[in-house]
Structures are given as C-alpha cells and as structure tokens.
Design a protein around this motif. Structure first.
Motif, short mmCIF file in Angstrom:
data_model
loop_
_atom_site.label_atom_id
_atom_site.label_comp_id
_atom_site.label_asym_id
_atom_site.label_seq_id
_atom_site.Cartn_x
_atom_site.Cartn_y
_atom_site.Cartn_z
N ASN A 96 53.06 31.82 -25.30
CA ASN A 96 51.93 32.74 -25.49
C ASN A 96 52.38 34.19 -25.68
OD1 ASN A 96 52.88 33.23 -23.00
ND2 ASN A 96 50.92 33.16 -21.92
N CYS A 97 53.65 34.39 -26.02
CA CYS A 97 54.16 35.77 -26.17
C CYS A 97 54.21 36.13 -27.65
CB CYS A 97 55.55 35.90 -25.55
SG CYS A 97 56.31 37.49 -25.91
N ILE A 98 53.49 37.18 -28.01
CA ILE A 98 53.37 37.57 -29.42
C ILE A 98 54.72 38.00 -30.00
CG2 ILE A 98 52.67 39.95 -28.94
CD1 ILE A 98 50.61 39.58 -31.21
N PHE A 99 55.56 38.66 -29.21
CA PHE A 99 56.85 39.12 -29.74
C PHE A 99 57.86 37.97 -29.85
CE2 PHE A 99 56.47 44.00 -28.85
CZ PHE A 99 55.41 44.06 -29.75
N CYS A 100 57.77 36.97 -28.96
CA CYS A 100 58.58 35.75 -29.17
C CYS A 100 58.21 35.10 -30.50
CB CYS A 100 58.36 34.76 -28.03
SG CYS A 100 59.27 35.12 -26.51
N LYS A 101 56.92 35.07 -30.79
CA LYS A 101 56.46 34.45 -32.05
C LYS A 101 56.93 35.26 -33.25
CE LYS A 101 52.52 32.05 -30.11
NZ LYS A 101 51.11 32.15 -29.76
N ARG A 149 65.54 36.61 -27.16
CA ARG A 149 65.27 35.88 -25.91
C ARG A 149 64.20 36.62 -25.12
NH1 ARG A 149 66.81 36.07 -20.66
NH2 ARG A 149 67.97 38.01 -20.92
N HIS A 150 63.26 35.90 -24.56
CA HIS A 150 62.18 36.55 -23.83
C HIS A 150 62.68 37.19 -22.55
CE1 HIS A 150 58.06 37.43 -22.70
NE2 HIS A 150 58.46 37.20 -21.46
N ILE A 151 62.38 38.48 -22.41
CA ILE A 151 62.55 39.19 -21.14
C ILE A 151 61.36 40.13 -21.08
CG2 ILE A 151 64.25 40.73 -22.26
CD1 ILE A 151 65.38 41.32 -19.45
N HIS A 190 54.21 42.42 -23.01
CA HIS A 190 55.20 42.17 -21.97
C HIS A 190 56.36 41.29 -22.47
CE1 HIS A 190 53.30 44.41 -18.69
NE2 HIS A 190 52.25 44.27 -19.49
N HIS A 191 56.98 41.79 -23.53
CA HIS A 191 58.29 41.32 -24.01
C HIS A 191 59.03 42.62 -24.30
CE1 HIS A 191 60.75 38.47 -26.79
NE2 HIS A 191 61.34 39.66 -26.85
N LEU A 192 60.13 42.86 -23.61
CA LEU A 192 60.84 44.15 -23.69
C LEU A 192 60.99 44.59 -25.14
CD1 LEU A 192 64.02 45.02 -21.67
CD2 LEU A 192 63.80 45.69 -24.07
ZN ZN Z 1 58.48 37.02 -25.51
#
Ligand code: ZN
Ligand code: 5GP
Length: 129
Positions: free
Chosen positions: A16-21, A58-60, A113-115
C-alpha cells in the motif's frame, strides 16, 4: 510478540506504499535517475522550478528508522543529489544551488511514509520554501 509496524517495515516493498509502487514502475512517474538501490522522479506538485524526489527502492518509512546499515546508500544519495540537481537545470553553486529537504514524521511535515529527499532549485520566487 514483535511490534506489527516493525515487522511490516522489514519487507522490501509495502503493497500500500505509493513510493514503493513508483520505484517498481507500477505507478507512472517522470523518472530522473535509477540504479539498483535508488530511484529519483519529479514531484507531482512542484514547489520550485526544479523539484524532484530521491528514494531508496527498498521500503524504509523515514529517517527515524535509519540504522548504520543504511549509511552507505544514504551517503550515496547525498553525493548524487548535486549531480542530479545540475542535470535537472539547477544553477551551479554558489550563485544558484539547491535545497535538500527530508521531512520526518507528522510534525516534520512528512505525508508519504517512504523515506524521500526533496531536491529543489531554480530561480526564485518558489511557491513555498
Ligand atoms: Zn515504500
Ligand atoms: P512529504 O510531505 O511526505 O515530504 O512529501 C511528499 C511529496 O510527494 C509531496 O511533495 C507530493 O507532491 C509528492 N507526491 C505525492 N504523491 C505523489 C505521486 O503519486 N507522484 C509524485 N511524482 N509525487 C507525489
């Protein structure tokens, strides 16, 4: 019983993280740079003539979650930022320059909330900042 938030943040990508996507190409973006660890893309709502974001693939969640293990790619990001800023049209230092911004947490103004590191520059006035 491990904390659920910590367990979630240990995975490489959050569904559900937009920046990971965005890093995975599942959501389109205007790409500025990509390597095996880092991704950079133009902000969808720029404050300045040049405004892009640099993220780890990588998600952080935030700088509050960074550990010694993150020092290498964080350092690489800092060294890469000035090069990308110039490539994207920022005026060279010292007459020009750029702003690096790392919002962290609600009171730090962090919404995603993705650095991510904001890189902003170009002639003023800017919309904010
Ligand atoms: Zn992310
Ligand atoms: P924050 O307030 O978390 O530091 O900043 C998040 C930034 O991400 C904002 O400047 C916002 O415009 C940008 N942003 C949010 N969603 C998207 C998106 O879907 N695509 C792009 N390119 N930028 C986004």
């Amino acid at each position: 019983m491990p904390d659920a938030r910590l367990r979630l943040e240990a995975v490489a990508h959050l569904d559900n993280c937009i920046f990971c996507k965005i890093a995975a190409g599942a959501i389109p973006s205007r790409k500025v740079y990509e390597d095996d660890e880092l991704f950079a893309f133009h902000d969808i709502a720029p404050w300045a003539p040049v405004h892009f974001l640099m993220i780890p693939k990588r998600h952080i969640a935030s700088m509050a979650d960074a550990t010694n293990e993150d020092a290498a790619w964080l350092g690489r990001m800092m060294v890469l930022a000035p090069k990308l800023a110039i490539e994207q049209g920022c005026t060279p230092y010292p007459a020009g320059g750029f702003r690096l911004l790392l919002n962290t947490g609600a009171q730090g103004g962090q919404e995603v909330h993705h650095l991510h590191v904001h890189v902003m520059g170009g002639p003023r006035p800017w919309l904010k900042g």
